[in-house]
Design an enzyme around this catalytic site. Structure first.
Site, mmCIF file in Angstrom:
data_model
loop_
_atom_site.group_PDB
_atom_site.id
_atom_site.type_symbol
_atom_site.label_atom_id
_atom_site.label_comp_id
_atom_site.label_asym_id
_atom_site.label_seq_id
_atom_site.Cartn_x
_atom_site.Cartn_y
_atom_site.Cartn_z
ATOM 1 N N SER A 175 2.935 -2.430 10.319
ATOM 2 C CA SER A 175 4.594 -2.315 10.628
ATOM 3 C C SER A 175 5.332 -3.547 10.123
ATOM 4 O O SER A 175 6.246 -3.969 10.743
ATOM 5 C CB SER A 175 4.972 -1.893 11.818
ATOM 6 O OG SER A 175 4.262 -0.376 12.025
ATOM 7 N N GLU B 225 -7.248 4.006 7.736
ATOM 8 C CA GLU B 225 -7.044 5.569 7.446
ATOM 9 C C GLU B 225 -8.314 6.048 7.068
ATOM 10 O O GLU B 225 -8.780 7.033 7.106
ATOM 11 C CB GLU B 225 -5.759 5.666 6.677
ATOM 12 C CG GLU B 225 -4.626 5.477 7.315
ATOM 13 C CD GLU B 225 -3.309 5.280 6.687
ATOM 14 O OE1 GLU B 225 -2.345 4.703 7.399
ATOM 15 O OE2 GLU B 225 -3.288 5.302 5.344
ATOM 16 N N ASN C 25 0.968 -1.172 0.160
ATOM 17 C CA ASN C 25 0.016 0.013 0.029
ATOM 18 C C ASN C 25 0.980 1.006 0.103
ATOM 19 O O ASN C 25 1.523 1.458 0.857
ATOM 20 C CB ASN C 25 -0.916 0.139 1.186
ATOM 21 C CG ASN C 25 -1.799 1.265 1.385
ATOM 22 O OD1 ASN C 25 -1.952 2.117 0.247
ATOM 23 N ND2 ASN C 25 -2.334 1.425 2.612
ATOM 24 N N HIS D 185 -9.367 0.285 4.840
ATOM 25 C CA HIS D 185 -8.254 0.742 5.582
ATOM 26 C C HIS D 185 -8.609 1.614 6.625
ATOM 27 O O HIS D 185 -9.562 2.397 6.481
ATOM 28 C CB HIS D 185 -7.073 1.246 4.551
ATOM 29 C CG HIS D 185 -5.821 1.445 5.224
ATOM 30 N ND1 HIS D 185 -5.432 2.296 6.220
ATOM 31 C CD2 HIS D 185 -4.812 0.509 5.057
ATOM 32 C CE1 HIS D 185 -4.331 2.095 6.512
ATOM 33 N NE2 HIS D 185 -3.862 1.055 5.903
ATOM 34 N N GLY E 145 2.534 2.029 10.980
ATOM 35 C CA GLY E 145 3.481 3.217 10.874
ATOM 36 C C GLY E 145 4.094 3.681 12.042
ATOM 37 O O GLY E 145 4.773 4.559 12.372
ATOM 38 N N LYS F 292 0.030 4.190 -0.264
ATOM 39 C CA LYS F 292 -0.680 5.138 0.518
ATOM 40 C C LYS F 292 -0.660 6.607 -0.283
ATOM 41 O O LYS F 292 -0.635 6.371 -1.539
ATOM 42 C CB LYS F 292 -0.248 5.450 1.879
ATOM 43 C CG LYS F 292 -0.315 4.198 2.693
ATOM 44 C CD LYS F 292 -0.156 4.375 4.137
ATOM 45 C CE LYS F 292 -0.319 3.119 4.924
ATOM 46 N NZ LYS F 292 -0.134 3.273 6.344
ATOM 47 N N GLU G 246 -5.414 -5.471 10.504
ATOM 48 C CA GLU G 246 -4.250 -4.135 10.942
ATOM 49 C C GLU G 246 -4.442 -3.715 12.232
ATOM 50 O O GLU G 246 -5.747 -3.045 12.482
ATOM 51 C CB GLU G 246 -4.369 -3.156 9.968
ATOM 52 C CG GLU G 246 -5.044 -3.311 8.534
ATOM 53 C CD GLU G 246 -5.194 -1.677 7.943
ATOM 54 O OE1 GLU G 246 -4.363 -1.293 7.436
ATOM 55 O OE2 GLU G 246 -6.259 -1.178 8.358
#
Length: 258
Positions: free
Chosen positions: A217, A105, A20, A103, A178, A22, A172
């Site tokens: 991560s 985010e 990904n 996702h 991150g 991003k 996730e």
């Protein structure tokens, strides 16, 4: 005989690694990354990368054909008056085979909830896209021992749409995205097994065959030990997918799942 049967089932789950990208890279960066990816050995592993939407045509036309391209998101309906959106039909027209949905985010910053994600999943699948469907808990939820509850609450609305041929689940842990924090192999395996056990209550074949990626991560240094977990079938990689170590992650899971 039972162990033999389980190992046959596991053999059917080809490892899958997603990258990904991003909201990263410019034109030159895409060109450079594609050059690195084209030199990676992807034997024994399905590989999918998700560029920013405006970089999709470049990726499709320049990546070698055994690396698939995904969009990072798509609309909940087809073409029309949806400013800023991209339809599944347009993705298919650009020879994109995959889309990432749900996702953390998107859930967090763009307020996508379980209801809209169910609509998106149903729509994307109906147009022939394959989907990486993301679920996972926050740090507060993990500390309150609600990991299983949260993951199931995100899967429950879409359970009737899941099938092993066209949907991959990406677990996730949001607190590990991150941040450099990674779920321990024990934590990751425990949650992946809980997800698979829940899916077994929906459909035993689905649970045995659907692939579940780990997405917090993942990098070259932890991919080997995470790959050894029986219910981890791959990774959804963020920052490390922009680096050459993406190839090491692919190599690690391909070797572990031979």
């Amino acid at each position: 005989p039972r162990q033999q049967n389980q190992s046959k089932i596991k053999m059917g789950r080809k490892p899958i690694v997603g990258g990904n990208w991003k909201c990263n890279l410019d034109k030159a960066g895409v060109k450079a990354l594609v050059s690195v990816l084209n030199g990676i050995d992807v034997a024994g592993c399905e590989v999918v990368v998700a560029p920013v939407a405006i970089h999709i045509p470049e990726a499709v036309s320049t990546l070698k054909k055994d690396i698939a391209v995904a969009a990072q998101n798509c609309n909940f309906k087809g073409n029309g008056a949806y400013t800023g959106e991209i339809s599944a039909e347009q993705l298919v027209d650009q020879e994109v085979g995959w889309v990432i949905l749900g996702h953390s985010e998107r859930r967090q910053y763009f307020k996508e909830d379980n209801e809209i994600l169910k609509t998106k999943l149903e729509y994307a699948l109906s147009k022939g896209l394959k989907v990486i469907f993301c679920i996972g808990e926050s740090l507060a939820e993990r500390e309150a021992n609600k990991t299983r509850e949260v993951c199931i609450s995100q899967l429950e609305p879409v359970k009737g749409l899941l099938n092993a041929a066209s949907v991959v689940i990406a677990y996730e842990p949001i607190w590990a995205i991150g941040t450099g924090k990674v779920a321990t192999p024990e934590q990751a395996q425990e949650t992946h097994k809980e997800i698979r056990d829940y899916l077994a209550t929906v459909d035993a074949d689905l649970a045995a065959n659907i692939r579940i990626q780990y997405g917090g991560s993942a990098n070259a240094s932890n991919a080997g030990i995470l790959s050894a977990c029986p219910d981890i079938d791959g990774f959804l990689v963020g920052g490390a997918s922009l680096k050459a170590e993406f190839g090491d992650i692919i190599k690690a899971i391909a070797a572990a799942k031979k």
